[in-house]
Structures are given as C-alpha cells and as structure tokens.
Design an enzyme around this catalytic site. Sequence first.
Site, PDB file in Angstrom:
ATOM      1  N   TYR A  92      -2.073  -0.225  10.078  1.00 47.05           N
ATOM      2  CA  TYR A  92      -2.097  -0.598   8.659  1.00 47.05           C
ATOM      3  C   TYR A  92      -0.814  -0.155   7.965  1.00 47.05           C
ATOM      4  O   TYR A  92      -0.192  -0.934   7.236  1.00 47.05           O
ATOM      5  CB  TYR A  92      -3.316   0.031   7.986  1.00 47.05           C
ATOM      6  N   SER A 121       0.848  -1.198   0.000  1.00 44.00           N
ATOM      7  CA  SER A 121       0.000   0.000   0.000  1.00 44.00           C
ATOM      8  C   SER A 121       0.875   1.236   0.000  1.00 44.00           C
ATOM      9  O   SER A 121       1.969   1.239   0.587  1.00 44.00           O
ATOM     10  CB  SER A 121      -0.907   0.020   1.237  1.00 44.00           C
TER      11      SER A 121
END
Length: 267
Positions: free
Chosen positions: A142, A129
């Site tokens: 995250y 990501s």
Amino acid sequence: MSKVVLITGGSSGIGKSIGEFLHQKGFIVYGTSRNPDAVLNSVFPLVALDVRDVNSIRSAVDTVIATTGRLDVLINNAGVGITGPLEEIPTSEIKNNFETNFFGPIEVMKAVLPQMRQQKSGLIINVTSIAGYMGLPYRSVYSASKGALELITEALRMEVKSFGIHITNVAPGDFATNIASGRFHAPLVKGSAYEVPYGTTLKMMDEHVDSGSDPNDMAAAVYNIIESLRPKIHYKVGAFMQKFSIVLKRLLPDAVFEKILMNHYKL
C-alpha cells in the site's frame, strides 16, 4: 457556471463524502462505482467505472463529457488497501493493488487530459495517503502504490502546467470509513514467523481506522483545493501526529525514524 466534477470511487467512504459536500456547494458532481445500480442512496449520479478496465474508464469519461460538455475537476479517489507480510502476500494481490491504486489513476488521467487541454483548464486531485510517504510494516504494498502515485503526480504536474491544467496530491491519514473491511488482508498463518507481530499490527491498524478522523474533514479540504487559484503540489489531511510523522522522517536520521516506527508498532 458550475464546475463539473468526476470522482472515482464515489459510492462510499471518502469519495461519497467529498461528492455530497461538493453537491451541497452547487457543483455538478458525477461519481463512479463498479456497480452503480447497487447503490440506492447517492445524492449525485453514478456512472459505471472499473479503474482496472481501460474501456470502462473511457466510457465513463465520455458519458460525463457528452452529458455536460466539459469536465473541470477529476478526483482520483478509487483505491484499495492491502496488508500483510510481504513474503506472504500473493503476487497476484500485489499486482491487483497496483492496478487499482496506481495504473488505474494513470489511465483515468489519460482519459480526461484531452478534454482539459481543449478547455485550456482543469484540475486533477489524486488521493494518495500519508502511508505513501514512508514504508510502513505490513503495509509495504500500500505504501509503495500510494508513494508511486505521489511521484507520478509531481512529474505530470510539470508536463501539463503550460496547458492551464493543475494537478495536486492530497494525502489522507486514517479516516473513519469502511476501507478496513474492503482491503485485502493476508491471512494470519498459524505457526508463521510473522504470526504474532503481524497480528498485533493488524489489530492496531483496524483500531486506527475505527477511531479515525471525520471524512467530512477530507471533503472540506478538497473543496478548498478546488477553490484555490494556485493549488500546491502536496496536501496532507488527518491527525496532527500522522502529518507530523512526515516532518520527522525528513528531519531525523533514517535509523532513528525506523526505531520510532518499530516502537510504535511494537516490533
């Protein structure tokens, strides 16, 4: 000979889009799902796999290899989102996120590497990501799990290159998928010190996903990586400003970049 591709988390979202795109291009595609029997509209076969369960991983990989005789491409796509003030996220949820986003992909790579080494060829694409390139407020866990996977990929790439195996990262920005509904949200606590800023940031994050890029852009990027003779170490896919933020982080003083992020999230 058509390449055999295994995609973890292939029943929805980016994984499903990648699988359908590669299927149309003539690849032999297998996806995975924790409950494949519940998925009725897949154009490619799904095998049962839970990235938090090593036995499940080995069984799924063995099934694909026993059926096809080889495994050319692994796309480590399965992952979950998580949001919240770090102080208020239960430690059990932090551990679960790392089990899914970090330790799970490691175990899948361990399961496929012997076959790829035997073939003297193979490609592993880890879906990370853009959030993994920087610590984002209320997405600390995250960012950390995806950033850790980026670094593992860099190291493992050098360890297996002599076996004819390529490993790369592809980091998406915000895409219009159902990830927001599936991620863990630490609840907004009435009277919490974080109630207002977290609530504002959470709303902004959901809006970014809803207006995100087309998942087919990610599918096309993965296809191009597979077709490349010399895959790069890192790829970024998404809106220009999301990709450009990585450049800004590298060029700007830390305090300046932090100020830009805080202004963006209205903190």
